[in-house]
Design a protein around this motif. Sequence first.
Motif, mmCIF file in Angstrom:
data_model
loop_
_atom_site.group_PDB
_atom_site.id
_atom_site.type_symbol
_atom_site.label_atom_id
_atom_site.label_comp_id
_atom_site.label_asym_id
_atom_site.label_seq_id
_atom_site.Cartn_x
_atom_site.Cartn_y
_atom_site.Cartn_z
ATOM 1 N N THR A 46 0.809 -1.215 0.000
ATOM 2 C CA THR A 46 0.000 0.000 0.000
ATOM 3 C C THR A 46 0.843 1.265 0.000
ATOM 4 O O THR A 46 0.501 2.246 -0.656
ATOM 5 C CB THR A 46 -0.933 0.015 1.223
ATOM 6 N N TRP A 47 1.959 1.244 0.752
ATOM 7 C CA TRP A 47 2.773 2.450 0.938
ATOM 8 C C TRP A 47 4.238 2.190 0.627
ATOM 9 O O TRP A 47 4.783 1.137 0.981
ATOM 10 C CB TRP A 47 2.663 2.958 2.380
ATOM 11 N N THR A 48 4.867 3.164 0.002
ATOM 12 C CA THR A 48 6.325 3.202 -0.107
ATOM 13 C C THR A 48 6.839 4.134 0.980
ATOM 14 O O THR A 48 6.369 5.270 1.094
ATOM 15 C CB THR A 48 6.774 3.726 -1.481
ATOM 16 N N VAL A 49 7.775 3.666 1.780
ATOM 17 C CA VAL A 49 8.343 4.459 2.867
ATOM 18 C C VAL A 49 9.662 5.074 2.405
ATOM 19 O O VAL A 49 10.529 4.373 1.874
ATOM 20 C CB VAL A 49 8.579 3.591 4.122
ATOM 21 N N ILE A 50 9.808 6.382 2.580
ATOM 22 C CA ILE A 50 11.029 7.088 2.199
ATOM 23 C C ILE A 50 11.488 7.947 3.366
ATOM 24 O O ILE A 50 10.777 8.878 3.772
ATOM 25 C CB ILE A 50 10.806 7.982 0.965
ATOM 26 N N THR A 51 12.636 7.634 3.918
ATOM 27 C CA THR A 51 13.215 8.485 4.960
ATOM 28 C C THR A 51 13.781 9.735 4.300
ATOM 29 O O THR A 51 14.594 9.653 3.381
ATOM 30 C CB THR A 51 14.337 7.758 5.718
ATOM 31 N N SER A 52 13.326 10.897 4.748
ATOM 32 C CA SER A 52 13.786 12.157 4.161
ATOM 33 C C SER A 52 14.462 12.993 5.241
ATOM 34 O O SER A 52 14.839 12.479 6.299
ATOM 35 C CB SER A 52 12.603 12.912 3.538
#
Length: 290
Positions: A46-52
Amino acid sequence: MAETATQNASIALYHYLCQYIVGSEENVKTIRMMSTARDNLQSNKTWTVITSGSLGEGLMMRGSDLDVMLVSKLIEVCEGTNVYFNANKTYFTLEMEDTQPGFTKLRLVHSNGRKILKYCDEIGSNFYCSNLSFKQVFPFDMFSTLHGTCISDRDGLLDFAYCLHSKLWITPAKQWVTRSNNSWPRYDVKQAIVKHGVLFVAVGVKGSSQEELEWRISFSVGEKLLMYSFTHTQLLCYALLKILLKFVIVLDKDCKELLCSYFMKTILFWICEELPSSIWKPENLMYLVI
């Protein structure tokens, strides 16, 4: 003599930052690899996780919080409607005619069900995605503070930003691809940024009459790739600018609200485009910052 003294001071500052503040090139690479691995493990269907933010860029500096972008895999944004639609996904198209630069409204053009409508406002015969409704997907008992583009935990240490994604580069940003004739950023870096596409963050222009329907156009992943392409000297320049902002500029009440680290980063990007790559050496660190 003065030039030699400045160069020696720059080299000493370079080594101090590497040892005590930012870390060596290997330290930074390790932080980036760990962030990428964590993002891949936490992402799902469902979600792509991106640490920013700083941590995503490889900087673990005192006082930095954790910024995480959650990008929907079930919804896509397209600039036009003459594209192939996956029947299992929801699609919105851009409407930028009556929004400020850097912002857009998202009009619904395809959905395989009516569930998406609870996140939309109906205007005439069209449905527009509401950034406020979209942010309320999150469990507010755990993350109860709306902080600009983000939903934060009670202690303000963890910020989540809901995002939508366009796989294709958008027309207003095409000029960037050909703007710089210097060696930075490299061609392959530009191509990787364009290939990723563009994000849309759930926040509008503060005070706008249609604030809840506006989405900010974000190039966060592109900026992250640009930071990855930095030499270590360039990265240390950015770290010094962040330190200058946090411990000097914000202490002046007249300047406190004028600048943020994002402005510092953008200025540095422009400078990197203008200056030759050969100048980014440890012995020039103080000259480059000043």
